[in-house]
Design an enzyme around this catalytic site. Structure first.
Site, mmCIF file in Angstrom:
data_model
loop_
_atom_site.group_PDB
_atom_site.id
_atom_site.type_symbol
_atom_site.label_atom_id
_atom_site.label_comp_id
_atom_site.label_asym_id
_atom_site.label_seq_id
_atom_site.Cartn_x
_atom_site.Cartn_y
_atom_site.Cartn_z
ATOM 1 N N GLU A 102 -12.303 8.622 -41.054
ATOM 2 C CA GLU A 102 -13.132 9.310 -42.049
ATOM 3 C C GLU A 102 -12.175 10.255 -42.778
ATOM 4 O O GLU A 102 -11.846 11.328 -42.263
ATOM 5 C CB GLU A 102 -14.266 10.082 -41.354
ATOM 6 C CG GLU A 102 -15.244 9.203 -40.587
ATOM 7 C CD GLU A 102 -16.208 8.457 -41.511
ATOM 8 O OE1 GLU A 102 -16.368 8.852 -42.678
ATOM 9 O OE2 GLU A 102 -16.802 7.458 -41.053
ATOM 10 N N CYS B 266 -15.135 17.455 -47.767
ATOM 11 C CA CYS B 266 -14.449 16.204 -48.095
ATOM 12 C C CYS B 266 -15.095 15.487 -49.274
ATOM 13 O O CYS B 266 -14.428 14.789 -50.020
ATOM 14 C CB CYS B 266 -14.444 15.288 -46.870
ATOM 15 S SG CYS B 266 -16.090 14.976 -46.233
HETATM 16 P P1 NAD Z 1 -5.818 17.052 -40.687
HETATM 17 O O1 NAD Z 1 -5.631 15.603 -40.914
HETATM 18 O O2 NAD Z 1 -4.661 17.955 -40.947
HETATM 19 O O3 NAD Z 1 -6.282 17.370 -39.182
HETATM 20 C C1 NAD Z 1 -7.324 16.696 -38.532
HETATM 21 C C2 NAD Z 1 -7.001 16.545 -37.048
HETATM 22 O O4 NAD Z 1 -5.757 15.899 -36.921
HETATM 23 C C3 NAD Z 1 -6.899 17.855 -36.283
HETATM 24 O O5 NAD Z 1 -7.656 17.736 -35.087
HETATM 25 C C4 NAD Z 1 -5.433 17.996 -35.968
HETATM 26 O O6 NAD Z 1 -5.204 18.534 -34.693
HETATM 27 C C5 NAD Z 1 -4.915 16.587 -36.014
HETATM 28 N N1 NAD Z 1 -3.528 16.501 -36.511
HETATM 29 C C6 NAD Z 1 -2.971 17.215 -37.501
HETATM 30 N N2 NAD Z 1 -1.680 16.850 -37.692
HETATM 31 C C7 NAD Z 1 -1.414 15.875 -36.776
HETATM 32 C C8 NAD Z 1 -0.273 15.100 -36.454
HETATM 33 N N3 NAD Z 1 0.871 15.228 -37.121
HETATM 34 N N4 NAD Z 1 -0.384 14.193 -35.478
HETATM 35 C C9 NAD Z 1 -1.518 14.023 -34.797
HETATM 36 N N5 NAD Z 1 -2.646 14.754 -35.062
HETATM 37 C C10 NAD Z 1 -2.595 15.656 -36.035
HETATM 38 O O7 NAD Z 1 -7.057 17.425 -41.585
HETATM 39 P P2 NAD Z 1 -7.671 18.845 -41.879
HETATM 40 O O8 NAD Z 1 -6.733 19.637 -42.741
HETATM 41 O O9 NAD Z 1 -8.142 19.458 -40.628
HETATM 42 O O10 NAD Z 1 -8.964 18.437 -42.745
HETATM 43 C C11 NAD Z 1 -8.918 18.218 -44.106
HETATM 44 C C12 NAD Z 1 -8.946 16.751 -44.472
HETATM 45 O O11 NAD Z 1 -9.994 16.091 -43.804
HETATM 46 C C13 NAD Z 1 -9.223 16.536 -45.947
HETATM 47 O O12 NAD Z 1 -8.412 15.495 -46.438
HETATM 48 C C14 NAD Z 1 -10.676 16.139 -45.989
HETATM 49 O O13 NAD Z 1 -11.062 15.391 -47.111
HETATM 50 C C15 NAD Z 1 -10.781 15.351 -44.732
HETATM 51 N N6 NAD Z 1 -12.164 15.285 -44.270
HETATM 52 C C16 NAD Z 1 -12.818 14.098 -44.291
HETATM 53 C C17 NAD Z 1 -14.148 14.043 -43.895
HETATM 54 C C18 NAD Z 1 -14.926 12.757 -43.899
HETATM 55 O O14 NAD Z 1 -16.011 12.740 -43.335
HETATM 56 N N7 NAD Z 1 -14.444 11.697 -44.501
HETATM 57 C C19 NAD Z 1 -14.789 15.198 -43.474
HETATM 58 C C20 NAD Z 1 -14.069 16.379 -43.468
HETATM 59 C C21 NAD Z 1 -12.757 16.419 -43.848
#
Ligand code: NAD
Length: 459
Positions: free
Chosen positions: A213, A247
């Protein structure tokens, strides 16, 4: 739970899964009811935590987090028996003489759910509901950027659930990375497309199914015949909800040249109506999650022309609801998801320009179109693609659990909410049951003289 005990925790969860207890529907219903009870018990703690991490109002916390999750829990409790029933399907009796075909919904096993920080509660707990209702054991990993909320959720899960059933891994990115080294029966990830790629690569090692997602830049289009007042009400609400950290927020605006000035005037007025003349004092405007992310947003304000807002206070993690006019497609703000309360505006005189722009970029998670003309609405839907869409509204498609929610292409794969969650966390196992009373010999060798019969059966 931490990095050191990942393997032993997961081993215990696998053993628990193979007691087959989670497959029992009454067990699942009981757990969903327990989850509901747990959320109600922790409701006030969650409001406090949301205020601390995001300065988010109680109303918005209930509207976009707790309320949605309670509603989803109720839906699963009411429908689980019906959804979980093996589905009978037709069988070609000439080919499969004396047999019945059914599709069984089977849990995957041990599922990892990883969530982002922007809706830290519902994006962790909503998928959890689907995973439990489908009969899985689950490991939860919340975002490290909203630590108070993560701490409250951890307490809640630990108090109410056996760690062999639901484990909770609260920690930094290193912990996320370590979890991705493990073998999962399914990974459900919500977050950025960049980390989505990392998740998919790690899932590929074990061929684990993944749901991604993700995010992206969701366009919002206001056409010449739109109801401008209603469009301004709704777009100003959806863009500045959670300070734009949504998002499916309208990321940027395309407005028809003939109505642009009037529409931007209405939008500016709405900002004042919603958040007052000094939005910093509004109790209804959420803060940016961190100083670094506030700094990043401040960097966008040098582009275009600010016609509303534009104030930033890094230490307070505050960015006022901002409209940026005269933005060019090549500007940096148009190259990445904004994820903040800044709305860049571009104008168009012919809708085909908008199609060309949208279709030359990655497929967005959502698309919003405002027009009173149904043939124009159909044309926009027909000539673009996105995870979901609203006509004459923004965001609200996410709140109808009768529809699947998910992205397409760069905005993700897989879907959930309501019944779709149950199905997403279940493997659809096709089973054919045959009687042994008759055994039609056509399929068995030697085949001499049988091709003619086969051709009659298969055509
Ligand atoms: P992110 O991808 O930075 O982090 C999400 C998760 O990934 C966290 O739990 C984090 O611990 C983990 N993570 C981060 N870096 C990592 C790595 N290098 N290796 C492994 N795991 C890692 O996202 P964010 O900044 O928390 O959220 C924002 C993003 O999420 C935006 O792009 C937004 O559009 C998207 N989003 C999508 C939805 C949806 O339903 N489609 C909903 C909310 C947010």
């Amino acid at each position: 739970m931490n990095i050191e005990n990942i393997s032993s925790v997961l081993q215990a969860q696998r053993e628990f899964f193979f007691t087959h207890k989670t497959k029992d529907l009454e067990f699942r219903l009981e757990q969903l009811k327990t989850l509901r009870k747990a959320i109600l018990k922790y409701e006030d703690r969650l409001y406090e935590a949301f205020w601390k991490d995001l300065r988010k109002s109680k109303f918005e916390v209930y509207e976009t987090e707790i309320g949605l999750v309670l509603e989803e829990t109720g839906r699963h409790i009411r429908n689980l028996h019906h959804w979980a029933k093996p589905r009978k399907v037709g069988t070609n009796q000439l080919l499969h003489f004396w047999s019945k075909s059914r599709i069984y919904q089977e849990p995957y096993g041990l599922v990892l759910i990883m969530a982002p920080w922007n809706y830290p509660f519902q994006l962790l707990i909503n998928p959890l509901i689907g995973a439990l209702s489908a009969g899985n054991c689950v490991a939860l990993k919340p975002s490290e950027l909203t630590p108070t909320i993560a701490g409250v959720m951890e307490e809640m899960i630990v108090e109410f659930f056996n760690p062999r059933y639901i484990s909770f891994f609260n920690g930094e990115v290193e912990l996320s990375k370590a979890l991705l080294e493990e073998k999962w029966d399914q990974i459900f990830f919500t977050g950025s497309p960049a980390v989505g790629r990392i998740v998919m690569e790690s899932a590929a090692r074990n061929l684990s199914p993944v749901v991604l997602e993700l995010g992206g830049k969701s366009p919002c289009i206001v056409d010449s015949d739109a109801n401008l007042k209603v469009a301004a009400n709704r777009i100003a609400w959806g863009k500045f909800l959670n300070a734009g950290q949504t998002c499916i927020a309208p990321d940027y605006l395309f407005v028809h040249t003939s109505v642009k000035n009037e529409f931007l005037r209405l939008m500016s007025n709405k900002i004042t109506q919603y958040f007052g003349t000094n939005p910093r004092e509004s109790k209804d405007l959420t803060r940016i999650v961190s100083e670094i992310k506030t700094q990043r947003l401040a960097g966008f304000l040098g582009q275009g022309r600010i016609i509303a807002g534009g104030e930033v206070d890094i230490l307070d993690r505050f960015v006022s609801p901002t409209i940026l006019d005269n933005v060019k497609p090549g500007d940096p703000i148009m190259q990445e998801e904004i994820f903040g309360p800044i709305l860049p505006v571009m104008e168009f005189s012919n809708i085909s320009e908008v199609f060309t722009f949208i279709n030359s970029h990655s497929k967005p998670l959502a698309l919003y179109y405002f027009s009173e003309d149904s043939s124009r609405q159909a044309e926009v839907l027909g000539k673009t693609s996105s995870g979901g869409a609203c006509i004459n509204d923004v965001i609200t498609h996410v709140a109808n659990p009768n529809m699947p929610f998910g992205g397409v292409g760069n905005s993700g794969m897989g879907k959930y909410h309501g019944r779709y969650s149950f199905e997403t966390f279940s493997h659809q196992r096709s089973v054919i049951s045959k009687s042994t009373r008759m055994d039609v010999p056509v399929r068995y060798p030697p085949y001499r003289g049988k091709l003619r019969i086969l051709k009659m059966l298969l055509k």
